[in-house]
Design a protein around this motif. Structure first.
Motif, PDB file in Angstrom:
ATOM      1  N   GLY A 155      78.797-113.279  95.193  1.00  0.00           N
ATOM      2  CA  GLY A 155      79.617-113.633  96.403  1.00  0.00           C
ATOM      3  C   GLY A 155      78.420-113.333  97.597  1.00  0.00           C
ATOM      4  N   GLY A 156      77.873-114.603  98.654  1.00  0.00           N
ATOM      5  CA  GLY A 156      77.511-113.711  99.595  1.00  0.00           C
ATOM      6  C   GLY A 156      75.846-114.386  99.445  1.00  0.00           C
ATOM      7  N   ARG A 157      75.147-113.318  99.492  1.00  0.00           N
ATOM      8  CA  ARG A 157      73.580-113.764  99.002  1.00  0.00           C
ATOM      9  C   ARG A 157      73.154-113.427  97.419  1.00  0.00           C
ATOM     10  NH1 ARG A 157      71.528-116.885 100.514  1.00  0.00           N
ATOM     11  NH2 ARG A 157      69.495-116.174  99.932  1.00  0.00           N
ATOM     12  N   VAL A 158      73.888-112.697  96.906  1.00  0.00           N
ATOM     13  CA  VAL A 158      73.739-112.677  95.777  1.00  0.00           C
ATOM     14  C   VAL A 158      75.006-113.358  94.565  1.00  0.00           C
ATOM     15  CG1 VAL A 158      73.528-111.775  93.135  1.00  0.00           C
ATOM     16  CG2 VAL A 158      73.193-110.658  95.343  1.00  0.00           C
ATOM     17  N   SER A 199      81.804-115.426 101.031  1.00  0.00           N
ATOM     18  CA  SER A 199      80.942-115.157 102.030  1.00  0.00           C
ATOM     19  C   SER A 199      80.456-113.637 101.563  1.00  0.00           C
ATOM     20  CB  SER A 199      81.546-114.467 103.311  1.00  0.00           C
ATOM     21  OG  SER A 199      81.977-115.262 103.798  1.00  0.00           O
ATOM     22  N   GLY A 200      80.265-113.016 100.619  1.00  0.00           N
ATOM     23  CA  GLY A 200      80.430-111.637 100.245  1.00  0.00           C
ATOM     24  C   GLY A 200      81.319-110.247 100.832  1.00  0.00           C
ATOM     25  N   ASN A 201      80.890-109.095  99.907  1.00  0.00           N
ATOM     26  CA  ASN A 201      81.170-108.267 100.093  1.00  0.00           C
ATOM     27  C   ASN A 201      81.893-107.496 101.713  1.00  0.00           C
ATOM     28  OD1 ASN A 201      81.260-108.261  97.226  1.00  0.00           O
ATOM     29  ND2 ASN A 201      80.597-106.106  96.338  1.00  0.00           N
ATOM     30  N   MET A 202      80.853-107.338 102.392  1.00  0.00           N
ATOM     31  CA  MET A 202      81.231-107.163 103.470  1.00  0.00           C
ATOM     32  C   MET A 202      81.474-108.328 104.638  1.00  0.00           C
ATOM     33  SD  MET A 202      77.648-104.656 106.203  1.00  0.00           S
ATOM     34  CE  MET A 202      77.746-103.905 104.956  1.00  0.00           C
TER      35      MET A 202
END
Length: 636
Positions: free
Chosen positions: A135-138, A150-153
């Motif tokens: 998720g997000g950028r990866v 949207s990713g972890n953060m």
């Protein structure tokens, strides 16, 4: 003559182990029974070693490319040569990348064909087929094909109000989608504790800087993934959160004392092991002198502290024995500079197996027919290391047994044998479903964080008829412009920093009623582009990125000098706020900037982006920002 002939039969033992067994049972082989039994044991050992190897098939060309011209033909259909490598060797697994994934039916077919090759091997085991879908950028899938998230953060930003809700939901969603594509391992969640603002490779991939919060969110996402029958991967052990070097391009060292290591770096891993049943832990190519300060001789003859991937003290003594981990230990990609710049591939694989790793990920590259031998050659080398006593036979066999038992536990053979038509139908129903898109939007909404709001800059006042945007590139310009115009009648103009003209930008600021600027920091790392093969493209960004970081504070000051209210948006890791946006009236953080485009019936390109949808509604006062920063920023 007959006896001599029979004794030579096992020379082709790779395909003859069953034949050897039958001959032994028939008797009459007393003179060569010792040789035959040794061959039989070697066959068992070779199958065990093969199960411990996972390669990538990202690219494959029909012939060797010219020197200095790497093969860049993405594998989207399984070439017969690669299928034969899988079936002949009994390989343990395959990892795929974005270049392997084009559409739902295509990736399902590719993974189906891979599994049939695995099942047709002498061992008959299904393959592990893995992907990095954090998720997000990866993310390895096209955004229009699968749900991006949207990713972890971003998930970390929701924790104060929503607890582990989004970690669980995203774990389940990712599990459903990767399984529907035919993957059975997802190399997620990343449970690194990002305590270093200058971390070039983790940053926004982490849930945050608080080890206890990261531990809770990591466990929740892991449980969500595994509830869908997909192996989750806790990474990067013993922790990649306090590094300023990317292990794709160098060998980082963490100088934490033992107490910090236990209370910060190891905490998420220990929590997951104590409270759950993690299927897999991925190692980090990082030196931890307080855990292991022994050295190895590199290929140039120098001595270096063992990276965790090659450390028995870290993988076996600490992770297996002290922490009680029962699952599979997989290396990070062995072609990364943290390993490959210092050690020959065969040496590195033998050392990581000696350290206690179950799976060596991407130890060799096969990019054309001339390299097809590499898997067999590696297996030969590892078998020889066992024969000369460098590796323990029983440990190798026990590791392979652990791998096979895990495949049985997750019912990989049953999944592999499902008809292709059933698999395609499942993918069509699951990937990017309406329900999953709703979750994607809900996370984007919940993650938007208001860091500052001075002088009532937000929401943008009704008098702000003309809004000027200054964005990292044209795609972000179009995305935020279209979403603002969807929810308001404001006129919107935009400057793209990729085609920056100072005179035009200053003129647009002067004409605007309000100015909104955005930044992406840090620039993309190798892992986001998919590993080592794209490092050249990553480096080409450097000039544009560095220029943007200098220009933005100047433009903020220009706008302030002209009496224009300025809102700054951090689109990725929010550490850039202190460096760039000290003079901005309002500051938002979104932790992601995913966008893709599709054509409507009139042929117009429409920006599809939950993030920019949420940002537009927040700017206009139609969405209350709910998130809280999961990392510390100076006075904020």
């Amino acid at each position: 003559m007959t006896r001599s002939l029979l004794c030579t039969i096992p020379v082709n033992w790779r395909r003859a182990s069953l034949k050897v067994t039958a001959l032994l049972m028939m008797g009459g082989l007393s003179a060569c029974s010792h040789k035959a039994s040794t061959v039989q044991v070697d066959s068992e050992l070779r199958q065990a070693v093969a199960q411990k190897i996972m390669i990538d098939i990202r690219y494959f060309c029909e012939s060797a490319p010219a020197p200095e011209e790497p093969c860049e033909q993405g594998v989207t259909q399984l070439p017969e040569e690669l299928a034969k490598v899988v079936s002949d060797t009994g390989l343990g697994g395959i990892i795929l990348f974005a270049e392997n994934i084009q559409s739902k039916s295509q990736i399902v077919r590719l993974n189906h064909e891979l599994q049939q090759a695995g099942l047709s091997s002498n061992a008959g085991h299904p393959l592990f087929i893995s992907v990095d879908q954090e998720g997000g950028r990866v993310v390895r899938t096209p955004p229009e094909m699968a749900t991006t998230l949207s990713g972890n953060m971003a998930i970390g930003a929701t924790y104060a109000r929503h607890g582990t809700e989004f970690a669980t939901q995203t774990g389940i969603l990712l599990g459903k989608e990767v399984k529907a594509m035919g993957f059975n391992i997802n190399h997620a969640p990343d449970v690194d504790v990002n305590v270093n603002p200058d971390n070039p490779v983790i940053n926004v991939r982490a849930f945050g800087e608080d080890a206890n919060t990261v531990a809770k969110l990591g466990l929740a996402q892991m449980n969500g993934l595994q509830s869908e029958g997909v192996l989750a991967t806790l990474k990067h052990f013993p922790g990649h959160g306090d590094t300023s070097v990317d292990s794709h391009t160098g060998l980082p060292r963490v100088e934490h004392d033992r107490d910090t290591i236990e209370q910060v770096d190891l905490k998420p891993f220990a929590h997951a092991i104590e409270q759950g049943s993690p299927a897999m832990v991925m190692t980090a190519h990082i030196q931890y002198p307080q855990l292991d300060d022994s050295t190895l001789t590199t290929k140039d003859g120098s001595e270096v502290i063992r990276p965790a991937t090659l450390s028995r003290a870290i993988l076996t003594d600490l992770l297996r024995e002290k922490m009680g981990f029962k699952g599979l230990i997989a290396t990070d990609a062995m072609d990364m500079a943290g390993i490959s710049h210092f050690f020959e591939p065969t040496q590195a694989v033998i050392e990581t197996f000696k350290a206690g790793a179950d799976l060596a990920l991407m130890p060799v590259k096969i990019r054309h027919p001339g390299e097809l031998h590499k898997v067999e050659t590696l297996i030969d080398a590892v078998v020889n290391a066992v024969h000369r006593g460098e590796l323990d036979r029983q440990e190798v066999l026990a590791s392979a047994k652990r791998i096979v038992q895990t495949k049985q536990q997750y019912q990989l053979a049953e999944q592999a044998r499902q008809p292709l038509s059933v698999k395609v139908a499942q993918a069509e129903a699951v990937l990017a479903s309406a329900k999953h898109r709703q979750t994607e939007q809900a996370l984007a909404d919940a993650a938007i964080t208001q860091v500052r709001n001075q002088n009532n800059a937000l929401p943008l006042p009704d008098s702000a008829h003309q809004i000027h945007l200054i964005m990292p590139d044209k795609a972000k310009c179009v995305a935020l412009s279209q979403h603002l115009q969807t929810y308001s009648n404001n006129a919107v103009t935009c400057t793209s920093l990729r085609s920056y003209n100072a005179t035009d930008a200053i003129r647009a600021i002067r004409l605007a009623d309000s100015v909104v600027m955005a930044n992406i920091s840090p620039r993309q790392s190798a892992v986001e582009r998919g590993g080592m093969d794209n490092l050249t493209q990553t480096r080409l960004q450097a000039l544009n990125y560095n220029d943007q970081q200098k220009i933005l504070p100047e433009l903020i000051q220009i706008a302030k000098d002209k009496g224009k209210p300025v809102t700054f948006i951090s689109l990725r890791a929010p550490y850039d706020i202190e460096r760039i946006a000290d003079q901005a009236d309002a500051v938002l953080a979104s932790f992601a900037y995913n966008v893709y485009f599709k054509q409507d019936q009139q042929g117009r390109l429409l920006a599809m982006s939950p993030i920019f949808d949420a940002l537009a509604r927040t700017l206009l006062g139609q969405l209350e920002p709910q998130g809280q920063l999961p990392v510390t920023l100076g006075n904020h």
